[in-house]
Design a protein around this motif. Structure first.
Motif, short mmCIF file in Angstrom:
data_model
loop_
_atom_site.label_atom_id
_atom_site.label_comp_id
_atom_site.label_asym_id
_atom_site.label_seq_id
_atom_site.Cartn_x
_atom_site.Cartn_y
_atom_site.Cartn_z
N MET A 5 7.99 3.98 6.57
CA MET A 5 8.28 3.12 5.44
C MET A 5 7.48 4.02 4.50
N PRO A 6 8.09 4.01 3.17
CA PRO A 6 7.70 5.15 2.02
C PRO A 6 6.52 4.34 1.53
N GLU A 7 5.34 5.06 1.02
CA GLU A 7 4.10 4.45 0.54
C GLU A 7 4.73 3.83 -1.00
N LEU A 8 4.32 2.79 -1.28
CA LEU A 8 4.45 2.24 -2.69
C LEU A 8 3.36 2.10 -3.34
N THR A 9 3.59 2.60 -4.98
CA THR A 9 2.25 2.54 -5.89
C THR A 9 2.79 1.50 -6.98
N ARG A 10 1.56 1.26 -7.39
CA ARG A 10 1.52 0.39 -8.64
C ARG A 10 1.39 1.34 -9.82
N PRO A 11 1.71 0.90 -11.19
CA PRO A 11 1.43 1.84 -12.19
C PRO A 11 -0.13 1.73 -12.60
N LYS A 12 -0.91 0.78 -12.32
CA LYS A 12 -2.41 0.79 -12.60
C LYS A 12 -3.02 0.17 -11.35
N ARG A 13 -4.09 0.44 -11.38
CA ARG A 13 -5.13 -0.02 -10.16
C ARG A 13 -5.77 -1.11 -10.44
N ARG A 14 -5.40 -2.22 -9.48
CA ARG A 14 -5.98 -3.47 -9.65
C ARG A 14 -7.27 -3.47 -8.93
N LEU A 54 -7.57 -5.29 12.38
CA LEU A 54 -6.20 -5.06 12.01
C LEU A 54 -5.50 -3.88 13.09
N ARG A 55 -6.39 -3.24 13.63
CA ARG A 55 -5.96 -2.14 14.73
C ARG A 55 -5.40 -2.96 16.02
N ASP A 56 -5.85 -4.25 16.05
CA ASP A 56 -5.32 -5.07 17.16
C ASP A 56 -4.06 -5.97 16.73
N LEU A 57 -3.94 -6.27 15.43
CA LEU A 57 -3.09 -6.94 15.12
C LEU A 57 -1.68 -6.30 14.75
N LEU A 58 -1.81 -5.13 14.13
CA LEU A 58 -0.66 -4.55 13.26
C LEU A 58 0.35 -3.75 14.32
N PRO A 59 -0.33 -3.26 15.55
CA PRO A 59 0.89 -2.46 16.12
C PRO A 59 2.14 -3.08 16.49
N GLY A 60 3.11 -2.29 16.21
CA GLY A 60 4.62 -3.10 16.52
C GLY A 60 4.91 -3.81 15.73
N LEU A 61 4.28 -4.19 14.45
CA LEU A 61 4.93 -5.30 13.42
C LEU A 61 5.11 -4.36 12.23
N GLU A 62 6.18 -4.92 11.43
CA GLU A 62 6.71 -4.57 10.33
C GLU A 62 6.34 -5.16 9.14
N GLY A 63 5.55 -4.40 8.05
CA GLY A 63 5.01 -4.82 7.04
C GLY A 63 4.22 -4.05 5.95
N ILE A 64 3.75 -4.62 4.95
CA ILE A 64 2.93 -3.70 4.18
C ILE A 64 1.56 -4.34 3.82
N LEU A 65 0.55 -3.59 3.88
CA LEU A 65 -0.73 -4.02 3.62
C LEU A 65 -1.18 -3.66 1.95
N ASP A 66 -1.80 -4.81 1.39
CA ASP A 66 -2.30 -4.38 0.11
C ASP A 66 -3.53 -4.77 0.22
N THR A 67 -4.19 -3.81 -0.22
CA THR A 67 -5.83 -3.73 -0.18
C THR A 67 -6.39 -3.99 -1.76
N GLY A 68 -5.44 -4.27 -2.59
CA GLY A 68 -5.79 -4.56 -4.12
C GLY A 68 -5.93 -3.22 -4.98
N GLY A 69 -5.67 -2.15 -4.08
CA GLY A 69 -5.68 -0.70 -4.93
C GLY A 69 -4.39 -0.48 -5.57
N SER A 70 -4.45 1.03 -5.63
CA SER A 70 -3.00 1.22 -6.35
C SER A 70 -2.03 1.75 -5.33
N THR A 71 -2.17 1.68 -4.00
CA THR A 71 -1.16 2.01 -3.03
C THR A 71 -1.07 0.63 -2.26
N LEU A 72 0.19 0.58 -1.90
CA LEU A 72 0.57 -0.32 -0.53
C LEU A 72 0.89 0.53 0.46
N LEU A 73 0.32 0.11 1.59
CA LEU A 73 0.61 0.93 2.84
C LEU A 73 1.33 0.32 3.85
#
Length: 140
Positions: free
Chosen positions: A1-10, A102-121
């Motif tokens: 999945m490509p890295e998504l970015t926001r115009p401004k850091r929240r 998160l290391r226990d929850l995320l393996p094998g799942l499809e989605g995007i993590l938003d930390t509130g920063g400028s990048t969504l992973l």
């Protein structure tokens, strides 16, 4: 999945003004699996919106109401990448508890993590960063 970015850091999202939080935006089937895994990794009390795991207590909001905080362009991007999706808001205390969870929850799942920063992973990218850089902080 490509890295998504926001115009401004929240600023990092805080639940109740005191705790950092991340948003887990998941493809619908992955969202349902994520909810199931919450009960497998700790004492999940949905009626109290919390998960207790060892010494850590997490705020868990599965209502999806956090999606109202996103701009229409962001949710359109989520839909383009994930199809139907839903979100979980996860509040945590500083330390390694959130990484471990998160290391226990995320393996094998499809989605995007938003930390509130400028990048969504993508979830896979988060797991790779955890593995490759033990010092990587969710709030960066």
């Amino acid at each position: 999945m490509p890295e998504l970015t926001r115009p401004k850091r929240r600023p990092a999202r805080k639940r109740g003004g005191t705790r950092p939080a991340v948003v887990l935006v998941s493809e619908l089937e992955s969202h349902l699996e994520l909810i199931c895994r919450l009960g497998e990794v700790g004492l999940y009390e949905p009626e109290l919106s919390r998960l207790q795991r060892e010494d850590c207590v997490f705020d868990v909001d599965v209502s999806g109401e956090v999606l109202a905080e996103y701009k229409e362009a962001e949710t359109a991007q989520f839909a383009q990448l994930l199809g139907q999706f839903q979100a979980v808001l996860l509040g945590y205390d500083e330390g390694t508890g959130a990484r471990t969870l998160l290391r226990d929850l995320l393996p094998g799942l499809e989605g995007i993590l938003d930390t509130g920063g400028s990048t969504l992973l993508g979830y896979e990218e988060v797991l790779i960063r955890f593995h490759d850089d033990p010092a990587w902080d969710l709030n960066t």
